[in-house]
Design a protein around this motif. Structure first.
Motif, short mmCIF file in Angstrom:
data_model
loop_
_atom_site.label_atom_id
_atom_site.label_comp_id
_atom_site.label_asym_id
_atom_site.label_seq_id
_atom_site.Cartn_x
_atom_site.Cartn_y
_atom_site.Cartn_z
N PHE A 105 0.77 -1.08 0.04
CA PHE A 105 -0.08 0.05 0.03
C PHE A 105 0.66 1.22 -0.07
O PHE A 105 1.68 1.51 0.68
N GLN A 106 0.61 2.16 -0.93
CA GLN A 106 1.53 3.37 -1.16
C GLN A 106 2.91 2.98 -1.25
O GLN A 106 3.88 3.56 -0.53
N GLY A 107 3.19 1.80 -1.97
CA GLY A 107 4.69 1.32 -2.09
C GLY A 107 5.26 0.77 -0.98
O GLY A 107 6.58 0.12 -1.07
N GLN A 108 4.41 0.51 0.24
CA GLN A 108 5.25 0.15 1.29
C GLN A 108 4.50 -1.37 1.81
O GLN A 108 3.51 -1.59 1.68
N LEU A 109 5.31 -2.36 2.22
CA LEU A 109 4.91 -3.69 2.63
C LEU A 109 4.02 -3.46 4.10
O LEU A 109 4.66 -2.92 4.93
N ILE A 110 2.70 -3.87 3.97
CA ILE A 110 2.01 -3.86 5.20
C ILE A 110 1.57 -5.22 5.56
O ILE A 110 0.90 -5.75 4.56
N ILE A 111 1.45 -5.66 6.99
CA ILE A 111 1.08 -6.97 7.46
C ILE A 111 -0.02 -6.59 8.44
O ILE A 111 -0.14 -5.69 9.26
N ILE A 152 -8.79 -12.67 7.75
CA ILE A 152 -8.35 -11.18 7.42
C ILE A 152 -7.94 -11.34 5.82
O ILE A 152 -7.53 -12.37 5.31
N SER A 153 -8.32 -10.16 5.13
CA SER A 153 -8.06 -10.06 3.68
C SER A 153 -7.91 -8.46 3.40
O SER A 153 -8.70 -7.70 3.89
N TRP A 154 -6.67 -8.19 2.63
CA TRP A 154 -6.64 -6.81 2.07
C TRP A 154 -7.06 -6.66 0.81
O TRP A 154 -7.07 -7.62 0.03
N ALA A 155 -7.86 -5.55 0.46
CA ALA A 155 -8.25 -5.16 -0.97
C ALA A 155 -6.82 -4.79 -1.60
O ALA A 155 -5.86 -4.33 -0.86
N PRO A 156 -6.64 -5.26 -2.87
CA PRO A 156 -5.23 -5.31 -3.41
C PRO A 156 -4.55 -3.76 -3.39
O PRO A 156 -3.30 -3.88 -3.37
N PHE A 157 -5.09 -2.93 -3.86
CA PHE A 157 -4.68 -1.49 -4.03
C PHE A 157 -4.91 -0.24 -3.04
O PHE A 157 -4.31 0.47 -2.92
N SER A 158 -6.11 -0.48 -2.56
CA SER A 158 -6.83 0.72 -2.07
C SER A 158 -6.45 0.81 -0.36
O SER A 158 -6.63 1.90 0.31
N GLY A 184 -1.79 12.55 1.29
CA GLY A 184 -2.20 11.42 0.91
C GLY A 184 -1.60 10.23 1.31
O GLY A 184 -2.08 9.18 1.00
N ASP A 185 -0.95 10.41 2.52
CA ASP A 185 0.02 9.43 2.91
C ASP A 185 -0.99 8.87 4.17
O ASP A 185 -1.59 9.34 4.88
N SER A 186 -0.78 7.26 4.34
CA SER A 186 -1.64 6.79 5.43
C SER A 186 -1.02 6.94 6.80
O SER A 186 -0.02 6.94 7.07
N THR A 187 -1.82 7.33 7.65
CA THR A 187 -1.64 7.62 9.15
C THR A 187 -2.45 6.44 10.00
O THR A 187 -2.21 6.73 11.15
N GLY A 188 -2.83 5.47 9.35
CA GLY A 188 -3.60 4.35 10.25
C GLY A 188 -4.73 3.82 9.56
O GLY A 188 -4.90 4.06 8.58
N TRP A 189 -5.52 3.14 10.21
CA TRP A 189 -6.80 2.49 9.70
C TRP A 189 -7.82 2.93 10.68
O TRP A 189 -7.93 3.11 11.92
N HIS A 190 -9.27 3.05 10.19
CA HIS A 190 -10.27 3.27 11.01
C HIS A 190 -11.41 2.32 10.51
O HIS A 190 -11.67 1.99 9.41
N ASN A 239 3.34 1.34 -8.29
CA ASN A 239 2.17 2.21 -7.85
C ASN A 239 2.68 3.25 -6.73
O ASN A 239 1.71 4.04 -6.22
N ASN A 240 3.87 3.03 -6.03
CA ASN A 240 4.35 3.82 -5.10
C ASN A 240 4.55 5.17 -5.67
O ASN A 240 5.18 5.35 -6.66
N PRO A 241 3.82 6.11 -5.22
CA PRO A 241 3.90 7.69 -5.66
C PRO A 241 5.31 8.15 -5.83
O PRO A 241 5.68 9.07 -6.39
N ILE A 242 6.18 7.81 -4.68
CA ILE A 242 7.34 8.23 -4.80
C ILE A 242 8.28 7.78 -5.69
O ILE A 242 8.86 8.82 -6.44
N ILE A 243 7.99 6.70 -5.90
CA ILE A 243 8.78 6.19 -7.18
C ILE A 243 8.69 6.74 -8.18
O ILE A 243 9.33 6.94 -9.10
N ASN A 244 7.15 6.91 -8.63
CA ASN A 244 6.59 7.49 -9.80
C ASN A 244 7.16 9.02 -10.08
O ASN A 244 7.29 9.46 -11.18
N LYS A 245 7.20 9.54 -8.66
CA LYS A 245 7.53 11.05 -8.91
C LYS A 245 8.94 11.22 -9.36
O LYS A 245 9.43 11.95 -10.07
N ASN A 246 9.87 10.14 -8.71
CA ASN A 246 11.26 10.29 -9.02
C ASN A 246 11.37 9.80 -10.46
O ASN A 246 12.39 10.45 -11.27
N ARG A 247 10.57 8.89 -11.11
CA ARG A 247 10.77 8.38 -12.28
C ARG A 247 10.57 9.57 -13.43
O ARG A 247 10.96 9.99 -14.45
#
Length: 299
Positions: A30-36, A69-75, A98-104, A278-286
Motif C-alpha cells: 500500500f503506497q509502495g510499502q509492505l503492510i502486514i 483477514i483479507s486486504w483489498a489489493p490496491f486501496s 495522501g499518506d497513510s496514518t493508520g486505519w479506522h 504504484n508507489n507515488p514516491i517512485i513514480n515522482k522520481n521517475r
C-alpha cells in the motif's frame, strides 16, 4: 560471524494466538510499502515490514476471536471476520499529502452459520467473498472513493451457495473466483456471465483425491492467461492453465510434480514490481528523471 545465528523472538502484541486459523494473516503493498495484518484474540494488528505496530483495531466483541483477514489489493482497505459473526471493513486514514496514518472502522456486516474460514477481495474492490458452511459473494458499489464523505460504500449480498467451503481466492485479474469445498475432490471456479450481471457460472475441476490447497499465479501482464496450482492428499502438485481465447472456457492440467516429492505446500514465485510501481514516491522520481532526460540533463 558465528553460524547459526540466534534469532530472538519479538513479542508484537500480547493476547491469544489465532494461529489455528490459517487465513488470519495477510500482507499487501500500500503506497509502495509492505503492510502486514494479523489477528490476535479479538484484535487486528497492522504492522510495517520492520514489525512496528501501526494500528491495533478492536471493534470485534471482547470475547470473540478473529478468524480471517483479507486486504483489498490496491486501496488499503482491510476486512476482518470473527466469531462474533461480524465482518468489519477498515479504511486507511490519510493526511493532507495522501499518506497513510493508520486505519479506522468503516462498515460492518453480520453473517450466519459457522465462523468464516477465509476472505478474498477482487482487484478493484468491487467484490469480496467469504466461506464458512456456505460460500457467499458480496458486491460493493463500484467507483467508491476512500474517505469521500459523499460515498456511502454500499455492500450487498449477490450470491450464496450452501456448500461448506474452506478456501476462496480471486485470480490475478479477478475474472475467476476459486473455492475449495470441505473434504472435496474438486475445486470450483466461478465467473460472471457478463460484467454487469449477478449470474455466476461454475467450472468444476475434479481430482483423484481430496484437495488440500490451491494458489493462483500472479503476473505483471494483465492480459496473460490465468494459471493456478492445486495440491491433494495424494501429494501430487498440479498446475492448471486457462484455455486460449478462441477455445471454450475451461482449465486443463499443463504440468505435474509427482507424489515421490511428498509436496504438502507450495506457491508460485512472484514479483512485486507492479505493486511497487504504484508507489507515488517512485513514480515522482521517475517523472523527474524523464523530465531531466528530455531537457538533456544526464547524471
Amino acid at each position: 560471524m558465528k553460524l547459526p545465528l540466534t534469532v530472538e523472538p519479538k513479542l508484537l502484541n500480547p493476547g491469544i494466538s489465532n494461529a489455528d486459523n490459517p487465513h488470519c494473516f495477510a500482507q499487501t503493498y500500500f503506497q509502495g510499502q509492505l503492510i502486514i495484518a494479523y489477528g490476535s484474540s479479538n484484535r487486528v494488528i497492522i504492522l510495517t515490514s520492520t514489525l512496528s505496530v501501526i494500528s491495533s483495531l478492536d471493534r470485534h466483541d471482547p470475547n470473540s476471536e478473529v478468524t480471517a483477514i483479507s486486504w483489498a489489493p490496491f486501496s488499503g482497505r482491510l476486512t476482518s471476520a470473527a466469531t462474533d459473526h461480524k465482518i468489519i471493513i477498515w479504511e486507511p486514514n490519510t493526511d493532507r499529502n495522501g499518506d497513510s496514518t493508520g486505519w479506522h472502522y468503516s462498515k460492518e456486516l453480520s453473517f450466519e452459520g459457522t465462523h468464516i474460514e477465509c476472505l478474498s477481495w477482487s482487484m478493484c474492490d468491487h467484490i469480496f467473498c467469504t466461506c464458512n458452511d456456505r460460500f457467499t459473494i458480496y458486491h460493493a458499489k463500484a467507483r467508491q472513493i476512500i474517505n469521500d464523505p459523499n460515498d456511502t460504500f454500499e455492500i450487498n449480498q449477490a450470491y450464496v451457495k450452501n456448500l461448506p467451503t474452506k478456501f476462496v481466492s480471486h485470480s490475478r485479474d479477478s475474472r475467476f473466483i476459486l473455492i475449495i469445498p470441505v473434504d472435496s475432490k474438486e475445486v470450483i471456479l466461478f465467473h460472471r456471465r457478463e460484467k454487469t450481471s449477478r449470474d455466476y457460472c461454475e467450472i468444476h475441476l475434479p481430482h483423484p483425491s481430496i484437495v488440500t490447497a490451491a494458489r493462483w499465479r500472479t503476473s505483471d501482464q494483465i492480459h496473460e492467461r490465468c494459471f493456478f496450482m492445486t495440491i491433494c492428499k495424494d501429494n501430487i502438485l498440479r498446475i492448471w492453465s486457462e484455455t486460449c481465447v478462441n477455445e471454450q472456457m475451461f482449465f486443463n492440467v499443463v504440468a505435474v510434480i509427482p507424489a515421490k516429492y511428498h509436496i504438502i505446500a507450495a506457491n508460485f514465485i512472484s514479483t512485486t514490481s507492479r505493486l511497487v510501481a504504484n508507489n507515488p514516491i517512485i513514480n515522482k522520481n521517475r517523472q523527474s528523471d524523464d523530465s531531466n532526460n528530455k531537457n538533456g540533463i544526464i547524471d
